[in-house]
Design a protein around this motif. Structure first.
Motif, PDB file in Angstrom:
ATOM      1  N   GLY A 285     -12.938 -29.887  -5.614  1.00 46.80           N
ATOM      2  CA  GLY A 285     -11.778 -29.016  -5.545  1.00 46.80           C
ATOM      3  C   GLY A 285     -11.056 -28.904  -6.872  1.00 46.80           C
ATOM      4  N   ASP A 286     -11.812 -28.928  -7.966  1.00 44.44           N
ATOM      5  CA  ASP A 286     -11.202 -28.856  -9.300  1.00 44.44           C
ATOM      6  C   ASP A 286     -10.402 -27.569  -9.471  1.00 44.44           C
ATOM      7  OD1 ASP A 286     -12.553 -31.176  -9.732  1.00 44.44           O
ATOM      8  OD2 ASP A 286     -13.813 -30.423 -11.373  1.00 44.44           O
ATOM      9  N   ILE A 287      -9.345 -27.664 -10.254  1.00 45.57           N
ATOM     10  CA  ILE A 287      -8.569 -26.469 -10.584  1.00 45.57           C
ATOM     11  C   ILE A 287      -9.395 -25.523 -11.443  1.00 45.57           C
ATOM     12  CG2 ILE A 287      -6.572 -25.622 -11.878  1.00 45.57           C
ATOM     13  CD1 ILE A 287      -5.113 -28.173 -11.016  1.00 45.57           C
ATOM     14  N   VAL A 288     -10.133 -26.074 -12.411  1.00 47.53           N
ATOM     15  CA  VAL A 288     -10.988 -25.264 -13.281  1.00 47.53           C
ATOM     16  C   VAL A 288     -12.395 -25.245 -12.708  1.00 47.53           C
ATOM     17  CG1 VAL A 288     -11.926 -24.965 -15.587  1.00 47.53           C
ATOM     18  CG2 VAL A 288      -9.579 -25.789 -15.307  1.00 47.53           C
ATOM     19  N   GLN A 289     -12.802 -24.081 -12.252  1.00 46.13           N
ATOM     20  CA  GLN A 289     -14.119 -23.921 -11.648  1.00 46.13           C
ATOM     21  C   GLN A 289     -15.100 -23.309 -12.648  1.00 46.13           C
ATOM     22  OE1 GLN A 289     -15.362 -24.753  -8.560  1.00 46.13           O
ATOM     23  NE2 GLN A 289     -13.446 -25.876  -8.197  1.00 46.13           N
ATOM     24  N   LEU A 290     -16.382 -23.462 -12.354  1.00 44.87           N
ATOM     25  CA  LEU A 290     -17.449 -22.978 -13.233  1.00 44.87           C
ATOM     26  C   LEU A 290     -18.108 -21.763 -12.601  1.00 44.87           C
ATOM     27  CD1 LEU A 290     -18.752 -24.088 -15.933  1.00 44.87           C
ATOM     28  CD2 LEU A 290     -20.659 -24.830 -14.491  1.00 44.87           C
ATOM     29  N   GLY A 291     -18.345 -20.748 -13.420  1.00 44.10           N
ATOM     30  CA  GLY A 291     -19.056 -19.563 -12.962  1.00 44.10           C
ATOM     31  C   GLY A 291     -20.265 -19.287 -13.831  1.00 44.10           C
ATOM     32  N   ILE A 292     -21.356 -18.858 -13.205  1.00 40.71           N
ATOM     33  CA  ILE A 292     -22.608 -18.594 -13.916  1.00 40.71           C
ATOM     34  C   ILE A 292     -23.050 -17.171 -13.587  1.00 40.71           C
ATOM     35  CG2 ILE A 292     -24.998 -19.335 -14.286  1.00 40.71           C
ATOM     36  CD1 ILE A 292     -23.931 -22.035 -12.817  1.00 40.71           C
ATOM     37  N   GLY A 293     -23.296 -16.393 -14.602  1.00 43.37           N
ATOM     38  CA  GLY A 293     -23.742 -15.017 -14.397  1.00 43.37           C
ATOM     39  C   GLY A 293     -25.008 -14.723 -15.167  1.00 43.37           C
ATOM     40  N   VAL A 294     -25.915 -14.006 -14.538  1.00 45.79           N
ATOM     41  CA  VAL A 294     -27.195 -13.646 -15.164  1.00 45.79           C
ATOM     42  C   VAL A 294     -27.371 -12.137 -15.071  1.00 45.79           C
ATOM     43  CG1 VAL A 294     -29.708 -13.877 -15.031  1.00 45.79           C
ATOM     44  CG2 VAL A 294     -28.248 -15.867 -14.614  1.00 45.79           C
ATOM     45  N   SER A 295     -27.903 -11.549 -16.117  1.00 38.74           N
ATOM     46  CA  SER A 295     -28.285 -10.140 -16.079  1.00 38.74           C
ATOM     47  C   SER A 295     -29.647  -9.982 -16.730  1.00 38.74           C
ATOM     48  CB  SER A 295     -27.250  -9.266 -16.797  1.00 38.74           C
ATOM     49  OG  SER A 295     -27.301  -9.464 -18.197  1.00 38.74           O
ATOM     50  N   VAL A 296     -30.425  -9.066 -16.200  1.00 44.33           N
ATOM     51  CA  VAL A 296     -31.688  -8.662 -16.817  1.00 44.33           C
ATOM     52  C   VAL A 296     -31.589  -7.151 -16.989  1.00 44.33           C
ATOM     53  CG1 VAL A 296     -34.199  -8.766 -16.715  1.00 44.33           C
ATOM     54  CG2 VAL A 296     -32.837 -10.501 -15.526  1.00 44.33           C
ATOM     55  N   TYR A 297     -31.764  -6.678 -18.197  1.00 48.32           N
ATOM     56  CA  TYR A 297     -31.465  -5.274 -18.466  1.00 48.32           C
ATOM     57  C   TYR A 297     -32.617  -4.580 -19.189  1.00 48.32           C
ATOM     58  CZ  TYR A 297     -30.988  -6.106 -23.456  1.00 48.32           C
ATOM     59  OH  TYR A 297     -31.271  -6.406 -24.771  1.00 48.32           O
ATOM     60  N   VAL A 298     -32.592  -3.260 -19.120  1.00 54.79           N
ATOM     61  CA  VAL A 298     -33.419  -2.395 -19.964  1.00 54.79           C
ATOM     62  C   VAL A 298     -32.565  -1.204 -20.332  1.00 54.79           C
ATOM     63  CG1 VAL A 298     -34.423  -1.157 -17.993  1.00 54.79           C
ATOM     64  CG2 VAL A 298     -35.631  -1.182 -20.177  1.00 54.79           C
ATOM     65  N   GLU A 299     -32.775  -0.665 -21.496  1.00 55.61           N
ATOM     66  CA  GLU A 299     -32.043   0.533 -21.922  1.00 55.61           C
ATOM     67  C   GLU A 299     -32.986   1.454 -22.682  1.00 55.61           C
ATOM     68  OE1 GLU A 299     -29.807   1.285 -25.077  1.00 55.61           O
ATOM     69  OE2 GLU A 299     -30.164  -0.516 -26.274  1.00 55.61           O
ATOM     70  N   VAL A 300     -32.519   2.645 -22.979  1.00 53.32           N
ATOM     71  CA  VAL A 300     -33.326   3.604 -23.734  1.00 53.32           C
ATOM     72  C   VAL A 300     -32.699   3.804 -25.107  1.00 53.32           C
ATOM     73  CG1 VAL A 300     -32.109   5.581 -22.707  1.00 53.32           C
ATOM     74  CG2 VAL A 300     -34.351   5.917 -23.764  1.00 53.32           C
ATOM     75  N   THR A 301     -33.535   3.831 -26.134  1.00 53.64           N
ATOM     76  CA  THR A 301     -33.084   4.099 -27.499  1.00 53.64           C
ATOM     77  C   THR A 301     -33.899   5.243 -28.079  1.00 53.64           C
ATOM     78  OG1 THR A 301     -34.604   2.444 -28.448  1.00 53.64           O
ATOM     79  CG2 THR A 301     -32.395   1.690 -27.838  1.00 53.64           C
ATOM     80  N   ALA A 302     -33.298   5.947 -29.044  1.00 52.60           N
ATOM     81  CA  ALA A 302     -33.923   7.182 -29.566  1.00 52.60           C
ATOM     82  C   ALA A 302     -34.333   8.054 -28.399  1.00 52.60           C
ATOM     83  CB  ALA A 302     -35.110   6.854 -30.467  1.00 52.60           C
ATOM     84  N   MET A 303     -33.367   8.323 -27.529  1.00 51.08           N
ATOM     85  CA  MET A 303     -33.641   8.882 -26.202  1.00 51.08           C
ATOM     86  C   MET A 303     -34.541  10.106 -26.211  1.00 51.08           C
ATOM     87  SD  MET A 303     -30.906  10.209 -23.352  1.00 51.08           S
ATOM     88  CE  MET A 303     -30.023   8.663 -23.409  1.00 51.08           C
ATOM     89  N   SER A 304     -34.276  11.048 -27.106  1.00 51.94           N
ATOM     90  CA  SER A 304     -35.058  12.287 -27.114  1.00 51.94           C
ATOM     91  C   SER A 304     -36.164  12.274 -28.156  1.00 51.94           C
ATOM     92  CB  SER A 304     -34.133  13.482 -27.366  1.00 51.94           C
ATOM     93  OG  SER A 304     -33.392  13.306 -28.565  1.00 51.94           O
ATOM     94  N   GLY A 305     -36.416  11.124 -28.769  1.00 52.91           N
ATOM     95  CA  GLY A 305     -37.469  11.044 -29.774  1.00 52.91           C
ATOM     96  C   GLY A 305     -37.113  11.834 -31.020  1.00 52.91           C
ATOM     97  N   GLY A 306     -38.107  12.521 -31.593  1.00 53.74           N
ATOM     98  CA  GLY A 306     -37.876  13.311 -32.798  1.00 53.74           C
ATOM     99  C   GLY A 306     -38.130  12.527 -34.061  1.00 53.74           C
ATOM    100  N   GLY A 307     -37.618  13.040 -35.170  1.00 52.43           N
ATOM    101  CA  GLY A 307     -37.847  12.407 -36.466  1.00 52.43           C
ATOM    102  C   GLY A 307     -36.570  12.319 -37.275  1.00 52.43           C
TER     103      GLY A 307
END
Length: 546
Positions: free
Chosen positions: A222-244
């Motif tokens: 029952g500690d006043i200061v509790q611990l939280g653990i968060g995980v994320s696994v992500y993917v994103e897009v870069t140079a979305m439309s391609g090109g040069g």
């Protein structure tokens, strides 16, 4: 900027010169032209003298475009063995008072709707609404962090509902590494990736079981200061439309007469990413010349024939590839000159540490100085321009874990640990990539815990300076632990993907999840970002009342 001014004032491009000095960060908000910038030339004409426009910080906060501003409602369904079978996201996008890209951002959220997960049925509905607030523009990630925040929150809620560890639920639904290129249910094709490998690297970097054990001990006491653990696994897009992107390389005699000078012209405009260093590295590696002989020219319309916006984490893939191709063309031209001087077949000539010789016979060689002199005598210019056009966007990915300590009496969450595994394909300069990751992580943490632009009921800004607007500093951040993974992209010569926005996409949901996790045993299921002390405390009080 040049195109817009020429359009507004009916000028020929030769009459307008735009020079971009060191900007000090742009993050998407500076990617477009603002009305004040187009007005300055008119004022200069009107008064017959140069005019400079400088904003105060409060003016900038109320005039420079804002970011994110999505309200999301999600629905997720699946089986109790952890398999997700359906996902629905409904988005209301605040576009602000004037049209920027508010209506476009949900399209990018839809593009990355299901993230790293293989979900058979998924759908996004969106509505962009006009309000009397600052217009919404692209901000480090632009639609993709919003997608990651939603799907990662959904995964946590689903895991809690079926009583399964959130890491196990994620692993159960990841797209397998042998299925790339992979096309999602929304029609987005991922070029390459190893999402389970990234998650494995993350768990190898932390003692996840020990963290969960510490969390349980604090709950049991029952500690006043509790611990939280968060995980994320992500993917994103870069140079979305391609090109040069423009990339030129030219080698000439050094102005001092000692050695050679290498001139690189790029259409990319760096504002903290380190393009000058990276492009010089690519050229030095190909030509074998010292870095200090290379000058990289950018951001001047009189010197750079063309260029596009530096955004969407596109520069290394497009600009870097064309600089590398241009350097290769120059190297081939120089090898032809060397072959003539060495009386050898060009196919047998190699460059070793900036010296040309026949393979296997380094005793007889020619230097770059001799090559350039011979080329000059023959009226040959050692010049190359890259011709690369990328077919589409690349998809970097990663896995992040955040640990927070949360005071249940005040609601204050303190970030204790942040571990980030990021896969941006082939890394050209590890130090610069590390800097991009650190900056992205800091901004991701800031969004999760601190940053929010607040208006009153009439649309008047209440957070128009740093006295009221919560920004993150080094004092609020732990030392980041970063791990690099590498799944090369098949879309460009370098195998590179973007890295500039990854931190803001993976860190934000991980930190938010950690805050919610810290008080989940008290009945709290969700807390909106930013997870301020007030919001956390209010959520705990509401859970206690219920």
């Amino acid at each position: 900027m040049q195109e817009r001014l020429c359009e507004w004032y009916s000028l020929d491009p030769s009459m307008v010169r735009v020079i971009t000095p060191d900007v000090g960060g742009g993050f998407g908000a500076k990617a477009s032209v603002y009305p004040e910038e187009t007005l300055v030339p008119w004022l200069a004409r009107a008064v017959g003298r140069p005019v400079r426009y400088t904003e105060t910080r409060s003016e900038s906060m109320n005039g420079l475009g804002h970011g994110r501003a999505q309200t999301q409602k999600l629905t997720i369904g699946g089986s109790r063995d952890g398999r997700v079978t359906a996902y629905q996201l409904d988005v209301v996008q605040d576009a602000g008072a004037y049209p920027r890209i508010g209506a476009i951002l949900p399209f990018m959220t839809r593009m990355m709707l299901t993230g790293v997960y293989d979900i058979a049925a998924a759908e996004l509905s969106s509505a962009a609404v006009v309000t009397n607030t600052v217009p919404i523009v692209a901000y480090r990630g632009a639609g993709r962090p919003e997608a990651a925040a939603a799907i990662e929150r959904a995964m946590d809620l689903f895991a809690a509902e079926i009583g399964m560890d959130p890491v196990d639920v994620r692993r159960r639904n990841l797209i397998a590494a042998d299925r790339f290129p992979f096309t999602t249910v929304t029609g987005t094709t991922y070029d390459s990736g190893d999402y389970e490998g990234g998650l494995d690297k993350l768990l190898a970097a932390v003692d996840y079981a020990a963290l969960r054990a510490e969390q349980q001990q604090r709950r049991d006491r029952g500690d006043i200061v509790q611990l939280g653990i968060g995980v994320s696994v992500y993917v994103e897009v870069t140079a979305m439309s391609g090109g040069g992107e423009l990339g030129q390389v030219e080698v000439t005699p050094s102005p001092t007469g000692d050695g050679v000078a290498v001139r690189v012209v790029t259409g990319t405009t760096p504002y903290g990413q380190g393009h000058r260093t990276t492009w010089a590295m690519l050229v030095a590696d190909t030509l074998g010349v010292p870095m200090d002989s290379i000058t990289v020219i950018h951001g001047d319309t009189d010197l750079v024939a063309r260029g596009s916006v530096t955004g969407g984490s596109r520069s290394v893939q497009l600009g870097g590839t064309n600089v590398a191709r241009a350097a290769t063309l120059v190297a081939d031209q120089a090898r032809s000159v060397a072959a003539r001087l060495l009386e050898a077949d060009v196919a047998d000539v190699v460059i070793t540490d900036g010296v040309f010789h026949v393979a296997g016979a380094p005793a007889i060689s020619r230097t770059w100085t001799e090559i350039v002199a011979a080329a000059h005598t023959s009226s040959l210019t050692l010049f190359g321009e890259g011709d690369f056009e990328q077919a589409g966007g690349s998809f970097p990915s990663g896995a992040h874990l955040a640990v927070v300590e949360l005071d249940t009496e005040t609601g204050r969450a303190v970030l204790r640990q942040l571990v980030a595994v990021d896969d941006a394909g082939k890394i050209i300069n590890p130090l610069l990539a590390e800097g991009q990751i650190h900056g992205g992580l800091a901004q991701g943490v800031a969004q999760a815990l601190f940053e929010e632009f607040v208006y009153d009921a009439d649309g008047n800004p209440l957070t128009s300076n740093f006295a009221d607007y919560g920004i993150v500093s080094a004092a609020e951040l732990p030392s980041f632990q970063t791990v690099h993974a590498e799944t090369p992209s098949p879309l460009n010569d370098l195998g590179a993907k973007g890295i500039g926005e990854s931190g803001t996409i993976g860190a934000t949901p991980a930190v938010q999840s950690a805050v919610v996790d810290a008080v989940a045993h008290l009945g709290v299921r969700h807390i909106d970002m930013p997870c301020t002390s007030q919001r956390v405390w209010t959520a705990m009080q509401a859970a206690a009342a219920n």
